[in-house]
Design a protein around this motif. Structure first.
Motif: not given
Length: 209
Positions: A94, A136, A138-142, A160-162, A166
């Protein structure tokens, strides 16, 4: 298509995505950095291309994959070929969106300046992209995606992020769009050597069919 996925460094990618037509995953890799012999991975990358791309690359048919990876002309032809391209980037480590935006900005600006194409319009278009990423996280898996249509010199960037809706931005400056493509697909100057090497192998195999 079944539910199969392709694992890119432990990150799942669909083998195909459909925009206006189905595009296949032809390139994959990561962005990383080595600090004191420790590898830090930032993102996983998937490059989706229209199968028609091969018809635009026929002059490199006889070349080996290892040679193609070194030919920036080959990747320039890939970038400029009038076929649809889609790049999917998944965050592994992230970071702030502003950091990613600054990396993209300096890479694109440096290329444009080197080609003497960095004018006011380019600066404005690039600033909008940087602003888009500014807020934004950027968390992990974004997921960041870049969609380049076949028929216009535009790009649609989506993030897109959890837990959040989007968000998207459209880039309409052709010079900026071309150099965003080159950031990921630009041969020896691309941001991810592993992706370039994978693309060279995959396209070399397609060209010999």
């Amino acid at each position: 298509m079944g539910t199969e996925v392709v694992m890119v460094d432990e990150v799942p990618f669909p083998p195909q995505i459909t925009t206006t037509k189905p595009l296949s995953l032809l390139g994959q890799g990561i962005t990383d950095i080595e600090i004191h012999f420790l590898q830090i991975k930032f993102t996983a990358i998937g490059v989706y291309l229209d199968a028609e791309i091969v018809s635009h690359l026929q002059q490199w048919k006889a070349k080996k994959a290892s040679e193609l990876a070194e030919y920036d002309d080959f990747f320039d032809a890939l970038v400029s070929a009038p076929v649809e391209k889609f790049i999917r980037v998944v965050v592994i480590k992230e970071i702030k969106g502003s950091q990613y935006g600054v990396q993209l900005e300096s890479a694109v600006r440096d290329r444009l300046a080197a080609d003497d194409k960095y004018e006011e319009e380019e600066e404005e278009a690039l600033e909008k992209v940087v602003e888009f990423f500014q807020s934004k996280y950027f968390k992990k898996d974004s997921v960041i995606t870049f969609h380049f249509p076949a028929t216009s010199n535009t790009a649609e960037i989506a993030f897109s992020t959890e837990g959040k809706e989007e968000s998207k931005i459209k880039v309409e400056n052709a010079n900026v769009v071309e150099n965003i493509k080159k950031w990921y697909l630009g041969g020896t100057r691309g941001v991810s050597p592993s992706t370039i090497s994978f693309l060279a192998n995959a396209l070399s195999a397609e060209l010999t069919k």
